[in-house]
Scaffold this active site. Structure first.
Site, PDB file in Angstrom:
ATOM      1  N   HIS A 141       3.194   6.832   2.097  1.00  0.00           N
ATOM      2  CA  HIS A 141       3.506   6.192   0.817  1.00  0.00           C
ATOM      3  C   HIS A 141       3.432   4.682   0.999  1.00  0.00           C
ATOM      4  O   HIS A 141       4.190   4.098   1.779  1.00  0.00           O
ATOM      5  CB  HIS A 141       4.903   6.603   0.348  1.00  0.00           C
ATOM      6  N   LYS A 162       5.535  -2.939  -4.535  1.00  0.00           N
ATOM      7  CA  LYS A 162       4.347  -2.874  -3.669  1.00  0.00           C
ATOM      8  C   LYS A 162       3.057  -3.052  -4.468  1.00  0.00           C
ATOM      9  O   LYS A 162       2.196  -3.857  -4.109  1.00  0.00           O
ATOM     10  CB  LYS A 162       4.325  -1.532  -2.918  1.00  0.00           C
ATOM     11  N   ASP A 180      -0.384   3.585  -3.674  1.00  0.00           N
ATOM     12  CA  ASP A 180       0.607   4.656  -3.789  1.00  0.00           C
ATOM     13  C   ASP A 180       0.537   5.643  -2.625  1.00  0.00           C
ATOM     14  O   ASP A 180       1.532   5.875  -1.946  1.00  0.00           O
ATOM     15  CB  ASP A 180       0.476   5.405  -5.117  1.00  0.00           C
ATOM     16  N   ARG A 246      14.115 -14.988  11.481  1.00  0.00           N
ATOM     17  CA  ARG A 246      13.769 -16.278  10.909  1.00  0.00           C
ATOM     18  C   ARG A 246      12.795 -17.068  11.776  1.00  0.00           C
ATOM     19  O   ARG A 246      12.230 -18.067  11.330  1.00  0.00           O
ATOM     20  CB  ARG A 246      15.044 -17.107  10.677  1.00  0.00           C
TER      21      ARG A 246
END
Length: 312
Positions: A141, A162, A180, A246
Site C-alpha cells: 500500500h 500520499k 494506492d 533532525r
C-alpha cells in the site's frame, strides 16, 4: 507470484521470436523456471540429468554438432528431448532446423521458435524476461513515483496525503509509476522493482475528486511503467512526543523481500510542503550515494568548532 509463463505470452512479449512450427500448442505449453537449457550432452545421448522442464535453446554449436550425427541417432535424440513438459525449442541465429527435430517436436506437440539474435544475447534476453515474470510478487500500500530518475516509494497510513503529495510531485515534473497499490518483485539480490497493477495503471485517486488519469491530464512524460525502489519515504502524522531525526545521521531500512531499502520518516504537519521535502530528500539521498553527506560535514564543522573553543 506467477507460477508459470505461457509460451504464447513469451512469444507476444519478445518480438525477436517467431513461430516455426506448433502455433496451435503455444497456449498449452508453459515454462515455470527461468533457467535456459543448452542441450549439449543430450546430443551425445546422455539424458541422466536432462532438464526437460526448461526452454531448450539450440545455437550454432548444437545445430552444427547434430549435423554430424546419423539420421537414426538424430531422430532418437530429438525424440527424447521432446517430452510432455518441454516448454519449447528455440533456435538462434536463424539457423536451419534439422527435420528430425521438427518431426519429434510435432509428435510431442512442442512448439519450435526461431530468432535471428546471437545465442548468448538471446539467452540473456529470455532469462531476464523469465526472471521478471516468475519472480515472487506482493502488493504494498503506497505510491511509487520517480524523482530525478530515482524510484521513491511513499508509504503511510490511509488519509495521510500520499496521493496528494505524489500529485504535487507530478506537477513539478516527476513521474507516476503506481498509486494506492504497488506490485513489487525482487529482480536480484540487491534490487526490488515496483509497478502498477494493470487495472490501476496511470490512474490516481484524489479524495474529493475521484479517479484521475495522469497520462491524459499531464501527458506520456508524467508516467512510467516500472521503477527500481531505491528509497522509501514513510509519511507519519506529526506527534509532538515523537523524537524525529533532525541531523540525518541515523540510517534506517525496510526489508522488501530480501532487499534492505533505505527508509526515511517524514512527519506530516500543517504548513509543511511535503512534495518539496520529498524532492529534497531524494536529491540528498542521491548526493550521499555519490559520496557527499551533509551530516558528516556538520559533524566535522562541529568538531572543529569544539576544538577551536577548547584552545581559547
Amino acid at each position: 507470484m506467477s507460477d508459470m509463463v505461457k509460451i504464447s505470452e513469451l512469444l507476444h512479449d519478445n518480438p525477436t521470436l517467431t513461430v516455426k512450427q506448433g502455433e496451435d500448442y503455444l497456449e498449452h505449453r508453459v515454462v515455470s523456471v527461468s533457467d535456459i537449457s543448452r542441450p549439449g550432452l543430450e546430443l551425445t545421448g546422455y539424458f541422466d540429468f536432462y532438464p526437460k522442464e526448461r526452454i531448450q535453446l539450440l545455437g550454432k554449436t548444437e545445430i552444427s554438432y547434430s549435423t554430424h550425427l546419423d539420421h537414426d541417432l538424430r531422430t532418437n535424440v530429438f525424440r527424447r528431448m521432446a517430452t510432455d513438459i518441454t516448454p519449447c525449442f528455440v533456435i538462434s541465429r536463424g539457423l536451419p532446423i534439422p527435420s528430425e527435430l521438427l518431426e519429434a517436436a510435432e509428435q510431442a506437440k512442442v512448439p519450435v521458435l526461431t530468432s535471428n539474435m546471437p545465442t548468448t544475447q538471446l539467452t540473456s534476453v529470455l532469462m531476464q524476461y523469465l526472471d521478471e515474470h516468475l519472480a515472487p510478487r506482493k502488493s504494498i500500500h503506497g505510491v511509487l513515483v520517480e524523482i530525478y530518475g530515482m524510484g521513491v516509494l511513499i508509504m503511510g497510513n490511509s488519509g495521510v496525503g500520499k496521493s496528494e503529495t505524489a500529485l504535487d510531485l507530478i506537477k513539478r515534473g516527476h513521474r507516476l509509476i503506481a498509486d494506492d497499490r504497488v506490485d513489487v518483485y525482487q529482480k536480484d539480490d540487491k534490487t526490488v522493482v515496483g509497478e502498477a497493477p494493470a487495472i490501476l495503471k496511470h490512474l490516481m485517486e484524489i479524495r474529493g475528486i475521484g479517479i484521475i488519469d495522469i497520462m491524459s491530464l499531464f501527458g506520456a512524460g508524467a508516467v512510467k511503467e516500472k521503477s527500481e525502489i531505491q528509497l522509501v519515504i514513510n509519511l507519519q502524522n506529526w506527534d509532538p512526543k515523537e523524537n524525529y531525526d533532525r541531523l540525518g545521521i541515523a540510517e534506517k531500512y525496510i526489508n522488501i523481500f530480501d532487499v534492505a531499502v533505505p527508509q526515511l520518516t517524514v512527519p506530516v504537519k500543517v504548513g509543511r510542503n511535503l512534495a518539496i521535502i520529498i524532492e529534497v530528500a531524494a536529491m540528498n539521498f542521491r548526493a550521499k550515494k555519490m559520496g557527499y553527506d551533509a551530516s558528516e560535514k556538520f559533524e566535522r564543522n562541529l568538531s572543529a568548532l569544539i576544538a577551536d573553543n577548547s584552545q581559547k
